[in-house]
Enzyme design. Structure first.
Site, PDB file in Angstrom:
ATOM      1  N   LYS A  13      65.789  27.922 -72.957  1.00  0.00           N
ATOM      2  CA  LYS A  13      65.511  28.926 -74.170  1.00  0.00           C
ATOM      3  C   LYS A  13      64.671  28.477 -75.464  1.00  0.00           C
ATOM      4  O   LYS A  13      63.751  28.862 -76.247  1.00  0.00           O
ATOM      5  CB  LYS A  13      67.117  29.533 -74.522  1.00  0.00           C
ATOM      6  CG  LYS A  13      67.446  29.898 -73.124  1.00  0.00           C
ATOM      7  CD  LYS A  13      68.243  30.365 -72.656  1.00  0.00           C
ATOM      8  CE  LYS A  13      69.953  29.968 -74.246  1.00  0.00           C
ATOM      9  NZ  LYS A  13      70.642  28.624 -72.668  1.00  0.00           N
ATOM     10  N   ARG A 160      72.464  14.869 -77.501  1.00  0.00           N
ATOM     11  CA  ARG A 160      73.561  16.310 -78.115  1.00  0.00           C
ATOM     12  C   ARG A 160      74.508  15.857 -77.814  1.00  0.00           C
ATOM     13  O   ARG A 160      75.023  15.316 -76.565  1.00  0.00           O
ATOM     14  CB  ARG A 160      73.086  17.256 -77.622  1.00  0.00           C
ATOM     15  CG  ARG A 160      72.612  18.268 -79.218  1.00  0.00           C
ATOM     16  CD  ARG A 160      71.671  19.427 -78.248  1.00  0.00           C
ATOM     17  NE  ARG A 160      72.769  20.783 -77.735  1.00  0.00           N
ATOM     18  CZ  ARG A 160      72.490  21.666 -77.086  1.00  0.00           C
ATOM     19  NH1 ARG A 160      70.888  22.084 -77.577  1.00  0.00           N
ATOM     20  NH2 ARG A 160      73.544  22.169 -76.718  1.00  0.00           N
ATOM     21  N   ARG A 171      80.266  23.738 -70.254  1.00  0.00           N
ATOM     22  CA  ARG A 171      79.005  24.690 -70.988  1.00  0.00           C
ATOM     23  C   ARG A 171      78.986  25.789 -69.593  1.00  0.00           C
ATOM     24  O   ARG A 171      78.895  27.074 -70.131  1.00  0.00           O
ATOM     25  CB  ARG A 171      78.314  24.224 -70.891  1.00  0.00           C
ATOM     26  CG  ARG A 171      78.857  23.878 -73.010  1.00  0.00           C
ATOM     27  CD  ARG A 171      77.574  22.622 -73.200  1.00  0.00           C
ATOM     28  NE  ARG A 171      76.484  23.019 -73.317  1.00  0.00           N
ATOM     29  CZ  ARG A 171      74.694  22.206 -73.515  1.00  0.00           C
ATOM     30  NH1 ARG A 171      75.494  20.901 -73.647  1.00  0.00           N
ATOM     31  NH2 ARG A 171      73.984  22.944 -74.255  1.00  0.00           N
TER      32      ARG A 171
HETATM   33  P1  AP5 Z   1      66.309  23.249 -74.562  1.00  0.00           P
HETATM   34  O1  AP5 Z   1      64.822  24.382 -74.497  1.00  0.00           O
HETATM   35  O2  AP5 Z   1      66.746  22.863 -75.354  1.00  0.00           O
HETATM   36  O3  AP5 Z   1      67.069  24.896 -73.276  1.00  0.00           O
HETATM   37  P2  AP5 Z   1      67.877  25.461 -73.862  1.00  0.00           P
HETATM   38  O4  AP5 Z   1      68.165  26.650 -72.997  1.00  0.00           O
HETATM   39  O5  AP5 Z   1      67.501  25.846 -75.126  1.00  0.00           O
HETATM   40  O6  AP5 Z   1      69.651  25.176 -73.536  1.00  0.00           O
HETATM   41  P3  AP5 Z   1      71.000  24.361 -74.465  1.00  0.00           P
HETATM   42  O7  AP5 Z   1      71.091  24.052 -73.284  1.00  0.00           O
HETATM   43  O8  AP5 Z   1      70.371  24.292 -75.772  1.00  0.00           O
HETATM   44  O9  AP5 Z   1      71.289  26.071 -74.312  1.00  0.00           O
HETATM   45  P4  AP5 Z   1      72.825  26.609 -75.004  1.00  0.00           P
HETATM   46  O10 AP5 Z   1      72.506  28.272 -74.969  1.00  0.00           O
HETATM   47  O11 AP5 Z   1      73.903  25.829 -73.863  1.00  0.00           O
HETATM   48  O12 AP5 Z   1      73.132  25.380 -76.574  1.00  0.00           O
HETATM   49  P5  AP5 Z   1      73.331  25.809 -77.841  1.00  0.00           P
HETATM   50  O13 AP5 Z   1      72.833  24.995 -78.318  1.00  0.00           O
HETATM   51  O14 AP5 Z   1      72.569  27.473 -77.631  1.00  0.00           O
HETATM   52  O15 AP5 Z   1      65.968  22.299 -72.896  1.00  0.00           O
HETATM   53  C1  AP5 Z   1      66.376  21.927 -72.466  1.00  0.00           C
HETATM   54  C2  AP5 Z   1      65.420  20.170 -72.070  1.00  0.00           C
HETATM   55  O16 AP5 Z   1      64.883  20.118 -71.269  1.00  0.00           O
HETATM   56  C3  AP5 Z   1      64.635  20.181 -73.037  1.00  0.00           C
HETATM   57  O17 AP5 Z   1      64.907  18.330 -73.170  1.00  0.00           O
HETATM   58  C4  AP5 Z   1      63.216  20.133 -72.563  1.00  0.00           C
HETATM   59  O18 AP5 Z   1      62.482  19.090 -73.274  1.00  0.00           O
HETATM   60  C5  AP5 Z   1      63.882  20.073 -70.945  1.00  0.00           C
HETATM   61  N1  AP5 Z   1      62.616  21.602 -71.289  1.00  0.00           N
HETATM   62  C6  AP5 Z   1      62.911  22.716 -71.691  1.00  0.00           C
HETATM   63  N2  AP5 Z   1      62.335  23.629 -70.937  1.00  0.00           N
HETATM   64  C7  AP5 Z   1      61.169  23.122 -69.470  1.00  0.00           C
HETATM   65  C8  AP5 Z   1      60.889  23.256 -68.975  1.00  0.00           C
HETATM   66  N3  AP5 Z   1      60.131  24.553 -68.439  1.00  0.00           N
HETATM   67  N4  AP5 Z   1      60.376  22.489 -67.929  1.00  0.00           N
HETATM   68  C9  AP5 Z   1      60.704  21.241 -68.751  1.00  0.00           C
HETATM   69  N5  AP5 Z   1      61.295  20.745 -69.452  1.00  0.00           N
HETATM   70  C10 AP5 Z   1      61.813  21.481 -70.403  1.00  0.00           C
HETATM   71  O19 AP5 Z   1      74.759  26.239 -77.825  1.00  0.00           O
HETATM   72  C11 AP5 Z   1      74.904  25.274 -77.780  1.00  0.00           C
HETATM   73  C12 AP5 Z   1      76.630  25.068 -78.444  1.00  0.00           C
HETATM   74  O20 AP5 Z   1      77.611  26.725 -79.407  1.00  0.00           O
HETATM   75  C13 AP5 Z   1      77.421  26.088 -76.781  1.00  0.00           C
HETATM   76  O21 AP5 Z   1      78.233  25.824 -76.001  1.00  0.00           O
HETATM   77  C14 AP5 Z   1      78.633  26.808 -78.286  1.00  0.00           C
HETATM   78  O22 AP5 Z   1      80.141  25.986 -78.235  1.00  0.00           O
HETATM   79  C15 AP5 Z   1      78.174  27.769 -79.183  1.00  0.00           C
HETATM   80  N6  AP5 Z   1      77.337  28.973 -79.587  1.00  0.00           N
HETATM   81  C16 AP5 Z   1      75.978  28.445 -79.836  1.00  0.00           C
HETATM   82  N7  AP5 Z   1      75.071  30.311 -79.923  1.00  0.00           N
HETATM   83  C17 AP5 Z   1      76.514  30.423 -79.509  1.00  0.00           C
HETATM   84  C18 AP5 Z   1      76.852  32.128 -79.388  1.00  0.00           C
HETATM   85  N8  AP5 Z   1      76.160  33.255 -79.556  1.00  0.00           N
HETATM   86  N9  AP5 Z   1      78.776  32.385 -79.234  1.00  0.00           N
HETATM   87  C19 AP5 Z   1      79.181  31.838 -79.201  1.00  0.00           C
HETATM   88  N10 AP5 Z   1      78.912  30.389 -78.937  1.00  0.00           N
HETATM   89  C20 AP5 Z   1      78.180  29.855 -79.566  1.00  0.00           C
END
Ligand code: AP5
Length: 223
Positions: A13, A160, A171
């Protein structure tokens, strides 16, 4: 274009949102980035959120919603935007719609990144993030030019805290629990679309833009 990106951790995402923002001039708002900034700055919100994030649990709705909507109202009033990581629960989605209504706007599409467990595990294990600007890398899929150094700002790359195996599994459990009701919410409103999150970032972005073009969504237009 006003988009919400939904999907499990590691679905891509954030990576797709960054490209959509660069290509289409959309404002990119990522709840995870905002929370990590708050934790680093040790604000009151950051201190409250830290433990939840370390454990791989969701930060309580009221804390996240206020933070994201404040940002949305400040920067996205007259622009398209892409929300990444928010909403995560149905309660957050309801609050988002209410806020958009107050701003005389509607969400155009919610894009679900359907992604296999194997992809998720390999992406999260290999992810490295710039400690200065937050840019995302992957040790094999998208490595930096110089090991552990950010191509953009020369900051240091690190794993991270919540990409450790024990936190990843928590998660994923949370994601499984919350995703179906959220998909149902957007499905009922007729705005849910699905892309294959296992594909490359370029392919996923192409699919999102194709959905937008096919359905003739125009920025600024109220349905
Ligand atoms: P990346 O693009 O970072 O993936 P992502 O879907 O953004 O994954 P996240 O782990 O950031 O999502 P998340 O929702 O768990 O974390 P968030 O920060 O929101 O890609 C991942 C890797 O793969 C990278 O290395 C990239 O280079 C590679 N990659 C990506 N796409 C690719 C592709 N198509 N092909 C090949 N490689 C690829 O949340 C973290 C924490 O914050 C949560 O656990 C929670 O505690 C809190 N939080 C955040 N938002 C909320 C909310 N709305 N409500 C409550 N708690 C929240």
């Amino acid at each position: 274009m006003r988009l919400v990106l939904l999907g499990p951790p590691g679905a891509g995402k954030g990576s797709a949102a960054q490209v959509l923002s660069d290509q289409l001039g959309l404002v990119h708002i990522a709840s995870g980035h905002l929370l990590r900034d708050a934790v680093r700055a040790q604000t009151a919100l950051g201190r409250q959120a830290d433990g939840y994030m370390q454990r791989g649990e969701l930060v309580p709705d009221h804390l996240v919603t206020a933070m994201v909507l404040e940002q949305l109202e400040a920067v996205a009033k007259d622009r398209g935007f892409v929300l990444d990581g928010f909403p995560r629960t149905q309660a957050q989605a309801v609050e988002l719609d209410a806020a958009l209504g107050r701003m005389k706007m509607l969400m155009d599409r919610a894009i679900y990144f359907k992604t296999s467990p194997e992809t998720i595990v390999s992406r999260l294990a290999g992810r490295r993030v710039c400690q200065s600007c937050g840019a995302n890398y992957h040790m094999t899929n998208h490595p930096p030019a110089v090991a552990d150094v950010c191509d953009r700002c020369h900051g240091t790359l690190a794993q991270r805290d919540d990409d450790k195996p024990e936190t990843i599994s928590q998660r994923l459990k949370v994601c499984l629990r919350e995703t179906e009701p959220l998909l149902g919410y957007y499905r009922e409103r007729g705005v849910l679309r699905t892309v294959n999150g296992d594909e490359s970032v370029e392919a996923v972005v192409r699919h999102v833009i194709a959905i937008w073009e096919r359905e003739q969504l125009r920025f600024g237009e109220r349905r």
